[in-house]
Motif scaffolding. Structure first.
Motif, PDB file in Angstrom:
ATOM      1  N   LYS A 129       0.807  -1.214   0.000  1.00  0.00           N
ATOM      2  CA  LYS A 129       0.000   0.000   0.000  1.00  0.00           C
ATOM      3  C   LYS A 129       0.841   1.265   0.000  1.00  0.00           C
ATOM      4  CE  LYS A 129      -4.011  -2.024   0.195  1.00  0.00           C
ATOM      5  NZ  LYS A 129      -4.965  -1.934  -0.932  1.00  0.00           N
ATOM      6  N   GLY A 130       2.045   1.203   0.589  1.00  0.00           N
ATOM      7  CA  GLY A 130       2.818   2.431   0.693  1.00  0.00           C
ATOM      8  C   GLY A 130       4.271   2.179   1.012  1.00  0.00           C
ATOM      9  N   ILE A 131       5.052   3.269   0.950  1.00  0.00           N
ATOM     10  CA  ILE A 131       6.481   3.248   1.249  1.00  0.00           C
ATOM     11  C   ILE A 131       6.773   4.317   2.293  1.00  0.00           C
ATOM     12  CG2 ILE A 131       8.825   3.388   0.293  1.00  0.00           C
ATOM     13  CD1 ILE A 131       7.603   3.015  -2.501  1.00  0.00           C
ATOM     14  N   ILE A 132       7.612   3.977   3.273  1.00  0.00           N
ATOM     15  CA  ILE A 132       8.044   4.941   4.284  1.00  0.00           C
ATOM     16  C   ILE A 132       9.564   5.054   4.202  1.00  0.00           C
ATOM     17  CG2 ILE A 132       8.007   5.595   6.727  1.00  0.00           C
ATOM     18  CD1 ILE A 132       5.541   3.853   7.090  1.00  0.00           C
ATOM     19  N   PRO A 133      10.076   5.917   3.312  1.00  0.00           N
ATOM     20  CA  PRO A 133      11.526   6.159   3.252  1.00  0.00           C
ATOM     21  C   PRO A 133      11.935   7.108   4.371  1.00  0.00           C
ATOM     22  CG  PRO A 133      10.431   7.483   1.598  1.00  0.00           C
ATOM     23  CD  PRO A 133       9.353   6.688   2.302  1.00  0.00           C
ATOM     24  N   VAL A 134      13.189   7.043   4.772  1.00  0.00           N
ATOM     25  CA  VAL A 134      13.700   7.823   5.905  1.00  0.00           C
ATOM     26  C   VAL A 134      14.889   8.664   5.460  1.00  0.00           C
ATOM     27  CG1 VAL A 134      14.745   7.670   8.211  1.00  0.00           C
ATOM     28  CG2 VAL A 134      12.928   6.063   7.551  1.00  0.00           C
ATOM     29  N   PRO A 140      18.703  13.744   2.684  1.00  0.00           N
ATOM     30  CA  PRO A 140      17.388  13.611   2.050  1.00  0.00           C
ATOM     31  C   PRO A 140      17.302  12.412   1.107  1.00  0.00           C
ATOM     32  CG  PRO A 140      18.208  15.861   1.864  1.00  0.00           C
ATOM     33  CD  PRO A 140      19.351  15.018   2.340  1.00  0.00           C
ATOM     34  N   VAL A 141      16.217  11.698   1.207  1.00  0.00           N
ATOM     35  CA  VAL A 141      15.871  10.696   0.211  1.00  0.00           C
ATOM     36  C   VAL A 141      15.486  11.433  -1.081  1.00  0.00           C
ATOM     37  CG1 VAL A 141      14.140   8.964  -0.399  1.00  0.00           C
ATOM     38  CG2 VAL A 141      15.088   9.010   1.899  1.00  0.00           C
ATOM     39  N   ASP A 142      15.791  10.855  -2.216  1.00  0.00           N
ATOM     40  CA  ASP A 142      15.321  11.411  -3.492  1.00  0.00           C
ATOM     41  C   ASP A 142      13.849  11.032  -3.629  1.00  0.00           C
ATOM     42  OD1 ASP A 142      14.710  12.130  -6.090  1.00  0.00           O
ATOM     43  OD2 ASP A 142      16.559  11.345  -6.949  1.00  0.00           O
ATOM     44  N   VAL A 143      12.992  11.854  -3.019  1.00  0.00           N
ATOM     45  CA  VAL A 143      11.572  11.511  -2.984  1.00  0.00           C
ATOM     46  C   VAL A 143      10.958  11.595  -4.378  1.00  0.00           C
ATOM     47  CG1 VAL A 143       9.441  11.799  -1.681  1.00  0.00           C
ATOM     48  CG2 VAL A 143      11.563  12.568  -0.686  1.00  0.00           C
ATOM     49  N   GLU A 144      11.532  12.403  -5.261  1.00  0.00           N
ATOM     50  CA  GLU A 144      11.025  12.471  -6.630  1.00  0.00           C
ATOM     51  C   GLU A 144      11.132  11.098  -7.301  1.00  0.00           C
ATOM     52  OE1 GLU A 144      11.688  15.069 -10.733  1.00  0.00           O
ATOM     53  OE2 GLU A 144      13.351  14.843  -9.312  1.00  0.00           O
ATOM     54  N   ALA A 145      12.267  10.444  -7.142  1.00  0.00           N
ATOM     55  CA  ALA A 145      12.446   9.113  -7.739  1.00  0.00           C
ATOM     56  C   ALA A 145      11.511   8.097  -7.096  1.00  0.00           C
ATOM     57  CB  ALA A 145      13.902   8.671  -7.582  1.00  0.00           C
ATOM     58  N   PHE A 146      11.353   8.185  -5.780  1.00  0.00           N
ATOM     59  CA  PHE A 146      10.421   7.274  -5.106  1.00  0.00           C
ATOM     60  C   PHE A 146       8.977   7.560  -5.520  1.00  0.00           C
ATOM     61  CE2 PHE A 146      13.888   5.973  -2.333  1.00  0.00           C
ATOM     62  CZ  PHE A 146      13.554   4.659  -2.042  1.00  0.00           C
ATOM     63  N   ARG A 147       8.669   8.830  -5.810  1.00  0.00           N
ATOM     64  CA  ARG A 147       7.312   9.167  -6.252  1.00  0.00           C
ATOM     65  C   ARG A 147       6.993   8.483  -7.575  1.00  0.00           C
ATOM     66  NH1 ARG A 147       3.333  10.427  -3.511  1.00  0.00           N
ATOM     67  NH2 ARG A 147       2.680   8.510  -4.548  1.00  0.00           N
ATOM     68  N   GLU A 148       7.953   8.504  -8.502  1.00  0.00           N
ATOM     69  CA  GLU A 148       7.743   7.839  -9.785  1.00  0.00           C
ATOM     70  C   GLU A 148       7.500   6.349  -9.586  1.00  0.00           C
ATOM     71  OE1 GLU A 148      11.061   8.711 -12.267  1.00  0.00           O
ATOM     72  OE2 GLU A 148      10.691  10.882 -12.296  1.00  0.00           O
ATOM     73  N   LEU A 149       8.294   5.746  -8.690  1.00  0.00           N
ATOM     74  CA  LEU A 149       8.122   4.320  -8.393  1.00  0.00           C
ATOM     75  C   LEU A 149       6.772   4.070  -7.730  1.00  0.00           C
ATOM     76  CD1 LEU A 149       9.477   1.492  -8.321  1.00  0.00           C
ATOM     77  CD2 LEU A 149      10.352   2.101  -6.061  1.00  0.00           C
ATOM     78  N   GLY A 154       1.032   2.301  -7.648  1.00  0.00           N
ATOM     79  CA  GLY A 154      -0.186   2.728  -6.952  1.00  0.00           C
ATOM     80  C   GLY A 154      -0.016   2.856  -5.444  1.00  0.00           C
ATOM     81  N   LEU A 155       1.094   3.428  -5.003  1.00  0.00           N
ATOM     82  CA  LEU A 155       1.421   3.496  -3.574  1.00  0.00           C
ATOM     83  C   LEU A 155       1.440   4.936  -3.076  1.00  0.00           C
ATOM     84  CD1 LEU A 155       4.517   1.110  -3.677  1.00  0.00           C
ATOM     85  CD2 LEU A 155       2.147   0.463  -3.266  1.00  0.00           C
ATOM     86  N   TRP A 156       1.211   5.109  -1.779  1.00  0.00           N
ATOM     87  CA  TRP A 156       1.438   6.406  -1.148  1.00  0.00           C
ATOM     88  C   TRP A 156       2.841   6.428  -0.538  1.00  0.00           C
ATOM     89  CZ3 TRP A 156       2.524   4.831   3.638  1.00  0.00           C
ATOM     90  CH2 TRP A 156       1.746   3.864   4.271  1.00  0.00           C
ATOM     91  N   ILE A 157       3.291   7.643  -0.177  1.00  0.00           N
ATOM     92  CA  ILE A 157       4.606   7.815   0.455  1.00  0.00           C
ATOM     93  C   ILE A 157       4.455   8.640   1.721  1.00  0.00           C
ATOM     94  CG2 ILE A 157       6.903   8.848   0.267  1.00  0.00           C
ATOM     95  CD1 ILE A 157       6.803   8.378  -2.724  1.00  0.00           C
ATOM     96  N   VAL A 158       4.983   8.114   2.831  1.00  0.00           N
ATOM     97  CA  VAL A 158       5.167   8.886   4.055  1.00  0.00           C
ATOM     98  C   VAL A 158       6.667   9.086   4.218  1.00  0.00           C
ATOM     99  CG1 VAL A 158       4.966   8.928   6.561  1.00  0.00           C
ATOM    100  CG2 VAL A 158       3.079   8.031   5.183  1.00  0.00           C
ATOM    101  N   GLU A 159       7.122  10.326   4.137  1.00  0.00           N
ATOM    102  CA  GLU A 159       8.543  10.627   4.314  1.00  0.00           C
ATOM    103  C   GLU A 159       8.839  10.834   5.796  1.00  0.00           C
ATOM    104  OE1 GLU A 159      11.887  14.043   3.149  1.00  0.00           O
ATOM    105  OE2 GLU A 159       9.826  14.214   2.405  1.00  0.00           O
ATOM    106  N   ASP A 160       9.689   9.985   6.347  1.00  0.00           N
ATOM    107  CA  ASP A 160      10.146  10.157   7.720  1.00  0.00           C
ATOM    108  C   ASP A 160      11.336  11.112   7.677  1.00  0.00           C
ATOM    109  OD1 ASP A 160      11.430   9.962  10.190  1.00  0.00           O
ATOM    110  OD2 ASP A 160      10.896   7.861  10.481  1.00  0.00           O
ATOM    111  N   ALA A 161      11.047  12.380   7.962  1.00  0.00           N
ATOM    112  CA  ALA A 161      12.056  13.434   7.883  1.00  0.00           C
ATOM    113  C   ALA A 161      12.527  13.860   9.269  1.00  0.00           C
ATOM    114  CB  ALA A 161      11.496  14.627   7.120  1.00  0.00           C
ATOM    115  N   CYS A 162      12.422  12.964  10.246  1.00  0.00           N
ATOM    116  CA  CYS A 162      12.740  13.309  11.633  1.00  0.00           C
ATOM    117  C   CYS A 162      14.172  13.799  11.816  1.00  0.00           C
ATOM    118  CB  CYS A 162      12.487  12.099  12.535  1.00  0.00           C
ATOM    119  SG  CYS A 162      10.739  11.704  12.725  1.00  0.00           S
ATOM    120  N   HIS A 163      15.078  13.358  10.947  1.00  0.00           N
ATOM    121  CA  HIS A 163      16.484  13.746  11.052  1.00  0.00           C
ATOM    122  C   HIS A 163      16.827  14.976  10.214  1.00  0.00           C
ATOM    123  CE1 HIS A 163      18.088   9.437  12.192  1.00  0.00           C
ATOM    124  NE2 HIS A 163      17.152   9.879  13.009  1.00  0.00           N
TER     125      HIS A 163
END
Length: 384
Positions: A129-134, A140-149, A154-163
């Motif tokens: 259902k989704g991806i949680i990159p950290v 920073p994760v390359d969230v643009e590349a993960f967005r394309e994936l 058909g997945l959502w993304i929660v970015e763990d940006a705590c750091h």
């Protein structure tokens, strides 16, 4: 150099301005559910470039609300990195979902895009259902590349940006994308624990650009209770509990501290990068450290190196009052995840990294002479 006073791996920076802000709030009318919370939310959203921000009592609560707002439920599956604090995975378990781990990149220590793709392709579409990159260590994760994936599957993304408040990457169009601006993720989560960039004692922030998600986050944060969009209205006292929510609120006292801490963060991140550069100059060609891609600006919550005798270095540094830390025990190796069957996952990069990693002191008030002492002791040990 001779031994020094204790040098921790991280330390909060509390100024007179911070203290005055808290005292002023203590003397005001609201200690919680007052104007400082909204002021902090607006300032934070403006800082990272998101439309909405929802303050919460800690980042773990924020992660829980994030997956709830996206509809994650029992029997669903998500993918995250094994090299993170357990909360990045636990948020899925809170709602009964399964956690699957993809291996890290051995140079950046971030969730590997290629390994995530391999895991996705090994299962039918809809399995996850989704991806949680950290944004591990502030990188920073390359969230643009993960967005394309994510869009492909058909997945959502929660970015763990705590750091990573203050970190950014440059996207394919040449635009700066601040960690947490939610331009490529659905929801982002930050932490305000004392060793993080912005110290509130405890606290967190959830950012999004989606109004529907924002409304869900706001409702769930406060018991599911609202005075807006009610089915009935019997008077000024009336409210409705529309969902089963939680008490995940941040106080005005903590928000007042967060506002002043946020103002200092650009300078703090700059200082962290200066400290990182001194480490790199000292260790270049001798000791491996986290690689930063050219299109990324690392917020440097941590400075991680890899050494063969990690336990030896850890103990040696402590003997000299340097309190380095390990980030992190791979989540799939923790007893809870062992018991539910993740211990035999093929995550060799993460396990190799864990056997060698150690986080050196990294915080804006680290003095140059203290850092020189740390560098001296690391090199002394590694040269023996």
């Amino acid at each position: 150099m001779k031994s020094m006073d204790p040098i921790p791996y991280g330390r909060q920076d509390i100024s007179e301005e911070d203290i005055e802000a808290v005292v002023s709030t203590l003397k005001a009318d609201f200690l919680t559910q007052g104007p400082k919370v909204q002021e902090f939310e607006e300032a934070f959203a403006n800082y990272v470039g998101s439309k909405y921000a929802v303050a919460v009592n800690n980042a773990t609560s924020g992660l829980h609300l994030a997956v709830l707002s996206l509809g994650l439920k029992k029997g669903d599956r998500i993918i995250t990195t094994p090299i993170t604090f357990a909360a990045s995975a636990n948020c899925a378990r809170y709602v009964g979902a399964e956690v699957w781990f993809a291996d890290i990149d051995p140079e950046t220590y971030l969730l590997s895009l290629d390994n995530t793709r391999k895991l996705l392709e090994s299962k039918p579409k809809g399995f996850f259902k989704g991806i949680i990159p950290v944004d591990f260590a502030g990188l920073p994760v390359d969230v643009e590349a993960f967005r394309e994936l994510a869009d492909e599957f058909g997945l959502w993304i929660v970015e763990d940006a705590c750091h990573a408040p203050g970190g950014y990457f440059i996207d394919s169009s040449g635009k700066r994308q601040m960690c947490g601006n939610s331009n490529y993720s659905d929801v982002c989560v930050f932490s305000f624990h004392p060793v993080k960039h912005i110290a509130c004692g405890e606290g967190g922030m959830v950012t999004t650009n989606d109004e529907e998600i924002y409304n869900k986050l706001s409702l769930l944060r406060t018991h599911g209770i609202t005075k807006d969009r009610m089915e009935e209205d019997h008077g000024g006292w009336f409210y409705e509990m529309q969902q089963l929510g939680f008490n995940y609120r941040l106080t005005d006292i903590q928000s007042a501290l967060g506002i002043t801490q946020l103002r200092k963060n650009p300078v703090g991140v700059h200082k962290r990068n200066q400290i990182a550069e001194r480490y790199k100059e000292a260790f270049e060609g001798k000791i491996k450290y986290q690689k930063v891609p050219q299109n990324s600006y690392n917020a440097h919550h941590l400075f991680v190196i890899e050494v063969e005798d990690r336990k030896g270095l850890y103990d040696y540094l402590r003997q000299h009052n340097i309190f380095a830390q390990i980030h992190y025990i791979p989540v799939h190796k923790l007893p809870y995840y062992n018991r539910i069957g993740y211990s035999d996952a093929d995550l060799s990069n993460a396990e190799t990294y864990y056997s060698r990693c150690i986080s050196l002191p990294m915080y804006p008030t680290l003095e140059e002479k203290e850092q020189e002492f740390v560098i001296e002791k690391v090199l002394d040990f590694c040269d023996e």
